[in-house]
Design a protein around this motif. Sequence first.
Motif, mmCIF file in Angstrom:
data_model
loop_
_atom_site.group_PDB
_atom_site.id
_atom_site.type_symbol
_atom_site.label_atom_id
_atom_site.label_comp_id
_atom_site.label_asym_id
_atom_site.label_seq_id
_atom_site.Cartn_x
_atom_site.Cartn_y
_atom_site.Cartn_z
ATOM 1 N N VAL A 52 0.859 -1.183 0.000
ATOM 2 C CA VAL A 52 0.000 0.000 0.000
ATOM 3 C C VAL A 52 0.895 1.232 0.000
ATOM 4 N N PRO A 53 0.743 2.138 -0.946
ATOM 5 C CA PRO A 53 1.599 3.333 -0.964
ATOM 6 C C PRO A 53 1.546 4.089 0.362
ATOM 7 N N GLY A 54 2.718 4.429 0.882
ATOM 8 C CA GLY A 54 2.806 5.207 2.103
ATOM 9 C C GLY A 54 2.696 4.417 3.391
ATOM 10 N N VAL A 55 2.502 3.092 3.291
ATOM 11 C CA VAL A 55 2.359 2.243 4.477
ATOM 12 C C VAL A 55 3.484 1.202 4.423
ATOM 13 N N PRO A 56 4.237 0.992 5.528
ATOM 14 C CA PRO A 56 5.481 0.205 5.460
ATOM 15 C C PRO A 56 5.295 -1.303 5.525
ATOM 16 N N HIS A 57 4.652 -1.866 4.488
ATOM 17 C CA HIS A 57 4.484 -3.321 4.366
ATOM 18 C C HIS A 57 4.877 -3.723 2.947
ATOM 19 N N TYR A 58 5.679 -4.798 2.837
ATOM 20 C CA TYR A 58 6.294 -5.143 1.559
ATOM 21 C C TYR A 58 6.168 -6.643 1.296
ATOM 22 N N TRP A 59 6.194 -6.987 0.006
ATOM 23 C CA TRP A 59 6.044 -8.386 -0.417
ATOM 24 C C TRP A 59 6.976 -8.638 -1.589
ATOM 25 N N ARG A 102 -2.407 -0.124 10.244
ATOM 26 C CA ARG A 102 -2.919 0.663 9.115
ATOM 27 C C ARG A 102 -3.283 -0.213 7.913
ATOM 28 N N LEU A 103 -2.765 -1.432 7.882
ATOM 29 C CA LEU A 103 -3.146 -2.388 6.834
ATOM 30 C C LEU A 103 -4.031 -3.451 7.478
ATOM 31 N N PRO A 104 -5.353 -3.374 7.276
ATOM 32 C CA PRO A 104 -6.258 -4.259 8.010
ATOM 33 C C PRO A 104 -6.217 -5.712 7.580
ATOM 34 N N GLY A 105 -5.821 -6.001 6.344
ATOM 35 C CA GLY A 105 -5.812 -7.383 5.888
ATOM 36 C C GLY A 105 -5.629 -7.455 4.393
ATOM 37 N N TRP A 106 -5.848 -8.648 3.832
ATOM 38 C CA TRP A 106 -5.730 -8.858 2.395
ATOM 39 C C TRP A 106 -6.320 -10.204 2.027
ATOM 40 N N HIS A 107 -6.448 -10.468 0.747
ATOM 41 C CA HIS A 107 -6.666 -11.824 0.270
ATOM 42 C C HIS A 107 -5.843 -12.008 -0.999
ATOM 43 N N PRO A 133 -0.079 -25.432 -16.191
ATOM 44 C CA PRO A 133 0.924 -26.259 -16.877
ATOM 45 C C PRO A 133 2.147 -25.473 -17.332
ATOM 46 N N GLU A 134 1.959 -24.195 -17.698
ATOM 47 C CA GLU A 134 3.052 -23.422 -18.273
ATOM 48 C C GLU A 134 3.484 -22.233 -17.431
ATOM 49 N N GLU A 135 2.610 -21.738 -16.562
ATOM 50 C CA GLU A 135 2.972 -20.559 -15.795
ATOM 51 C C GLU A 135 2.269 -20.537 -14.444
ATOM 52 N N THR A 136 2.796 -19.691 -13.573
ATOM 53 C CA THR A 136 2.214 -19.447 -12.260
ATOM 54 C C THR A 136 1.758 -17.998 -12.200
ATOM 55 N N VAL A 137 0.560 -17.775 -11.643
ATOM 56 C CA VAL A 137 0.028 -16.428 -11.477
ATOM 57 C C VAL A 137 -0.350 -16.235 -10.018
ATOM 58 N N VAL A 138 0.045 -15.096 -9.450
ATOM 59 C CA VAL A 138 -0.330 -14.738 -8.087
ATOM 60 C C VAL A 138 -1.065 -13.414 -8.137
ATOM 61 N N ASP A 139 -2.292 -13.384 -7.644
ATOM 62 C CA ASP A 139 -3.079 -12.154 -7.536
ATOM 63 C C ASP A 139 -3.202 -11.766 -6.071
ATOM 64 N N TYR A 140 -2.874 -10.528 -5.757
ATOM 65 C CA TYR A 140 -2.818 -10.024 -4.382
ATOM 66 C C TYR A 140 -3.774 -8.846 -4.279
ATOM 67 N N HIS A 141 -4.851 -9.006 -3.505
ATOM 68 C CA HIS A 141 -5.880 -7.981 -3.381
ATOM 69 C C HIS A 141 -5.774 -7.308 -2.019
ATOM 70 N N LEU A 142 -5.870 -5.984 -2.037
ATOM 71 C CA LEU A 142 -5.686 -5.179 -0.840
ATOM 72 C C LEU A 142 -6.931 -4.353 -0.567
ATOM 73 N N PRO A 143 -7.146 -3.954 0.686
ATOM 74 C CA PRO A 143 -8.381 -3.243 1.027
ATOM 75 C C PRO A 143 -8.376 -1.802 0.531
ATOM 76 N N GLY A 144 -9.595 -1.229 0.469
ATOM 77 C CA GLY A 144 -9.722 0.170 0.091
ATOM 78 C C GLY A 144 -9.465 0.385 -1.383
ATOM 79 N N ASN A 145 -9.103 1.589 -1.727
ATOM 80 C CA ASN A 145 -8.870 1.949 -3.122
ATOM 81 C C ASN A 145 -7.406 1.744 -3.496
ATOM 82 N N VAL A 146 -6.942 0.523 -3.319
ATOM 83 C CA VAL A 146 -5.566 0.165 -3.647
ATOM 84 C C VAL A 146 -5.594 -0.838 -4.787
ATOM 85 N N ALA A 147 -4.900 -0.523 -5.860
ATOM 86 C CA ALA A 147 -4.888 -1.410 -7.021
ATOM 87 C C ALA A 147 -4.250 -2.746 -6.660
ATOM 88 N N PRO A 148 -4.785 -3.848 -7.177
ATOM 89 C CA PRO A 148 -4.239 -5.178 -6.874
ATOM 90 C C PRO A 148 -2.888 -5.386 -7.537
#
Length: 325
Positions: free
Chosen positions: A156-163, A201-206, A213-228
């Motif tokens: 989340v921009p401006g909040v100190p959590h990283y992945w 300040r970061l309440p959670g996520w999913h 077979p050919e690739e791996t995809v990870v989708d990370y969804h964040l609360p509020g108006n934060v782009a995934p």
Amino acid sequence: MRLLNSASPLPGIHRGYQWREALPALPDRPGAYRWFYADVTAGGYSAVFIFMLGSLFSPRYSVGSRRGALPLQHSAVNFALYREGSRRHWVLSEYAQASVGQAGRELRIGRSRLVYTPEGSVCMEVDERCAPFGGQVRARLELEPEAPAADEVQLVPGVPHYWRALAPRAKARLEVDSLGVSAEGRGYHDSNHGAELLGTRLPGWHWARLHGPEETVVDYHLPGNVAPLRVTSGGGETRAERGPLLGDARRTSLTGWGLRVPQHLSAGSAMMAEPRLLESSPFYARLEARRGDVDVMGEVADFQRFHSPYIRWMAHFRTRVERRA
């Protein structure tokens, strides 16, 4: 989606590359945390390994960090093994210390360890007892990455959590001595870290991780108006993207604990119906769905719920606290 990074041979997570760095800096301030996560799908088995510094599952750290408790004083090892959607083992052991060895390539918590080898593989070894009063468990996961790591991203921009997806797609070998399990499959490895308690300040996520077979995809969804966020890995390449923000149109249902979880697991363009609920608690759920050669693992976390006194009290019953290594 906006491209965050292009494929590149980042710290040794690519076949043929050596590690260019050891373990990242360990957290050293109250409220901070870092954990190393891996999952594997191998035959009829699935497993999750997590090494935590400043344990997100620790009611003691939730309270103690506000009084100056340090992350390494609440280190933990979590291991869960499932067979065809049914849990066979659950380990969650908390320790008052952790150590780093092998020139910064090994993290040791109790008798368990995480090792980044110079050859480029990732090894997690768990030597523990099931929580809260169960038998001995010895399990080992070895990952041979098939694509580069993604760059680290701020959730989340401006909040100190990283992945950072360190080994988004890897060949995997799972061994569980206590059950005589030895199986090969596909694995995934990432790391999260932050400078303040989750839920402040970061309440959670999913999020969901899909191996195809050919690739791996990870989708990370964040609360509020934060782009995934999305990480796509395959063919020896990895890319990370953010956005666009389209809103959350998932169909959801409530668990018995009242936590809202998706009725379908999806990542990228693939959607899986009727996921199995592997773990269910008032603040956390783990789900899995399989169809043919496609496997999806998902997670829902509500960290604000975890900090309520009632839920912290309940968390004591799923944890072993070790007074010494």
